[in-house]
Design a protein around this motif. Structure first.
Motif, short mmCIF file in Angstrom:
data_model
loop_
_atom_site.label_atom_id
_atom_site.label_comp_id
_atom_site.label_asym_id
_atom_site.label_seq_id
_atom_site.Cartn_x
_atom_site.Cartn_y
_atom_site.Cartn_z
N GLY A 94 38.17 33.81 32.04
CA GLY A 94 37.53 32.92 33.00
C GLY A 94 37.11 33.60 34.27
N SER A 95 37.82 34.66 34.65
CA SER A 95 37.54 35.34 35.92
C SER A 95 37.24 36.83 35.74
CB SER A 95 38.75 35.21 36.85
OG SER A 95 39.90 35.84 36.27
N ASN A 96 37.46 37.35 34.55
CA ASN A 96 37.35 38.78 34.26
C ASN A 96 38.28 39.61 35.14
OD1 ASN A 96 36.35 40.87 32.63
ND2 ASN A 96 34.85 41.47 34.16
N ILE A 97 39.42 39.06 35.47
CA ILE A 97 40.47 39.80 36.17
C ILE A 97 41.43 40.35 35.14
CG2 ILE A 97 42.45 39.59 37.73
CD1 ILE A 97 40.88 37.46 39.26
N ARG A 98 41.85 41.62 35.34
CA ARG A 98 42.83 42.24 34.47
C ARG A 98 44.19 42.27 35.17
NH1 ARG A 98 37.60 43.21 35.07
NH2 ARG A 98 38.03 45.17 36.13
N PHE A 99 45.19 41.74 34.49
CA PHE A 99 46.55 41.66 35.02
C PHE A 99 47.39 42.75 34.35
CE2 PHE A 99 44.68 37.52 35.54
CZ PHE A 99 45.20 37.02 36.72
N PHE A 118 39.55 29.62 43.52
CA PHE A 118 40.60 30.09 42.60
C PHE A 118 40.74 29.24 41.34
CE2 PHE A 118 41.56 31.29 46.94
CZ PHE A 118 41.65 32.68 46.83
N ALA A 119 39.90 28.24 41.16
CA ALA A 119 40.02 27.36 39.99
C ALA A 119 39.62 28.05 38.70
CB ALA A 119 39.19 26.09 40.20
N ASN A 120 38.93 29.18 38.80
CA ASN A 120 38.48 29.90 37.60
C ASN A 120 39.50 30.89 37.06
OD1 ASN A 120 38.13 31.57 39.90
ND2 ASN A 120 36.65 32.85 38.81
N VAL A 121 40.63 31.02 37.74
CA VAL A 121 41.63 32.03 37.38
C VAL A 121 42.78 31.39 36.62
CG1 VAL A 121 43.18 33.83 38.25
CG2 VAL A 121 41.03 33.37 39.43
N LEU A 122 43.17 32.03 35.50
CA LEU A 122 44.33 31.62 34.71
C LEU A 122 44.21 30.18 34.22
CD1 LEU A 122 47.16 33.37 36.76
CD2 LEU A 122 46.29 34.06 34.53
N ARG A 123 43.08 29.86 33.65
CA ARG A 123 42.97 28.58 32.98
C ARG A 123 43.57 28.70 31.58
NH1 ARG A 123 36.73 27.18 33.49
NH2 ARG A 123 36.60 29.46 33.38
N PRO A 124 44.21 27.67 31.09
CA PRO A 124 44.88 27.76 29.78
C PRO A 124 43.93 28.16 28.66
CG PRO A 124 45.59 25.79 30.94
CD PRO A 124 44.45 26.37 31.75
N GLY A 125 44.42 29.04 27.80
CA GLY A 125 43.67 29.45 26.62
C GLY A 125 42.67 30.56 26.83
N LEU A 126 42.56 31.10 28.05
CA LEU A 126 41.54 32.11 28.32
C LEU A 126 42.11 33.50 28.57
CD1 LEU A 126 39.02 30.15 30.57
CD2 LEU A 126 38.93 30.57 28.11
N CYS A 127 43.41 33.66 28.42
CA CYS A 127 44.04 34.96 28.64
C CYS A 127 44.30 35.65 27.31
CB CYS A 127 45.35 34.82 29.41
SG CYS A 127 45.12 34.34 31.14
N GLU A 128 44.01 36.94 27.25
CA GLU A 128 44.13 37.67 25.99
C GLU A 128 44.64 39.08 26.25
OE1 GLU A 128 40.16 37.64 24.54
OE2 GLU A 128 39.42 39.08 26.03
N PRO A 129 45.33 39.68 25.25
CA PRO A 129 45.70 41.09 25.39
C PRO A 129 44.44 41.94 25.53
CG PRO A 129 46.84 40.07 23.54
CD PRO A 129 45.79 39.09 23.98
N PHE A 130 44.52 42.98 26.34
CA PHE A 130 43.36 43.81 26.61
C PHE A 130 43.79 45.26 26.69
CE2 PHE A 130 39.90 45.36 29.50
CZ PHE A 130 38.81 44.99 28.71
N SER A 131 42.87 46.16 26.41
CA SER A 131 43.15 47.60 26.45
C SER A 131 44.36 47.94 25.59
CB SER A 131 43.37 48.07 27.90
OG SER A 131 43.41 49.47 27.99
N ASP A 155 36.46 43.72 39.89
CA ASP A 155 35.33 44.21 40.66
C ASP A 155 34.93 43.18 41.71
OD1 ASP A 155 33.93 42.24 39.25
OD2 ASP A 155 33.04 43.67 37.85
N LEU A 156 33.91 43.55 42.50
CA LEU A 156 33.52 42.69 43.62
C LEU A 156 32.93 41.37 43.13
CD1 LEU A 156 33.47 42.73 46.71
CD2 LEU A 156 31.11 43.53 46.58
N VAL A 157 32.27 41.38 41.98
CA VAL A 157 31.73 40.13 41.43
C VAL A 157 32.86 39.14 41.18
CG1 VAL A 157 30.56 39.08 39.46
CG2 VAL A 157 29.71 41.23 40.42
N ALA A 158 33.96 39.62 40.60
CA ALA A 158 35.10 38.75 40.33
C ALA A 158 35.71 38.21 41.62
CB ALA A 158 36.16 39.48 39.51
N VAL A 159 35.75 39.03 42.66
CA VAL A 159 36.25 38.54 43.95
C VAL A 159 35.38 37.41 44.46
CG1 VAL A 159 36.67 39.14 46.37
CG2 VAL A 159 37.29 40.76 44.57
N ARG A 160 34.06 37.62 44.45
CA ARG A 160 33.15 36.58 44.95
C ARG A 160 33.26 35.31 44.14
NH1 ARG A 160 28.83 40.32 45.08
NH2 ARG A 160 27.75 39.08 43.49
N GLU A 161 33.27 35.43 42.82
CA GLU A 161 33.33 34.24 41.98
C GLU A 161 34.65 33.50 42.17
OE1 GLU A 161 32.58 35.69 38.05
OE2 GLU A 161 30.40 35.74 38.34
#
Length: 210
Positions: free
Chosen positions: A70-75, A48-61, A36-42
């Protein structure tokens, strides 16, 4: 004339349509991501330092994608599970370094573009009509503050017209691209109409009807 169009989400529809209309497939950081737009702004604010930091990625949906806490981005496309299987923490850990390297490269590309002489049109597809004029104004102000010499405008595309468009600052444009149910790529004719008034790069034969 804009030299480059850069998508800012919300999801795959915007990436597909910008590439279809412009004929340019050069990747940018927010392509094919769900955010969402909040994630873009943050993300821009954090450089970009908040994206893909070690240990913060998890299976989703149910393992259909990976969520970066860390960024609430879904890959949905960068981590790959075997055909028919869900993504797991083990798969994410195995592929993490390669995915992180890709996005480090795209972050560097973003920085180079914002430091260049290119005139850029940023396009945010507000796919669920979640944002208002103050949200777009905040993003525009952030970009202007972080990159004061950068020549850009921001295009806000909603499903329905905004009720507060008069509050948008100069340099923030808006349009509509209605939902095309059952077609993740979106409505080609609606995107053609929304982009027709803008002087952007276009694929040979691309429709420019208003």
């Amino acid at each position: 004339m804009y030299d480059v169009c850069v998508g800012l989400g919300y999801h795959c529809e915007s990436t597909y349509q910008l590439r279809r209309v412009t004929g340019v497939e050069r990747a940018h950081f927010f392509d094919w991501l769900d955010l969402d737009l909040v994630a873009v702004r943050e993300t821009v604010a954090a450089d970009f330092a908040n994206v893909l930091r070690p240990g913060l990625c998890e299976p989703f949906s149910d393992g259909a994608c990976v969520r970066d806490r860390g960024s609430n981005i879904r890959f949905f496309h960068d981590f790959r599970a075997p055909e028919g299987a869900p993504l797991t923490s083990a798969i994410i850990a195995e592929q993490f370094d390669a995915v992180r390297s890709k996005f480090d490269h795209l972050a560097a590309r973003w920085r180079a573009l914002t430091a260049s002489r290119s005139r850029v049109l940023y396009v945010h597809q507000d796919a669920f009509d979640e944002s208002g004029a103050p949200d777009l104004a905040a993003l525009h102000s952030l970009l202007r503050t972080r990159y004061p010499a950068h020549d850009f405008d921001l295009l806000w595309l909603r499903r329905t017209p905004p009720t507060d468009a008069e509050a948008l600052p100069p340099g923030v444009l808006w349009g509509t691209v209605p939902l095309d149910p059952g077609r993740w790529e979106g409505d080609d004719a609606a995107w053609d109409a929304a982009l027709a008034p803008l002087d952007i790069p276009r694929a040979p034969g691309a429709d420019r009807r208003a």
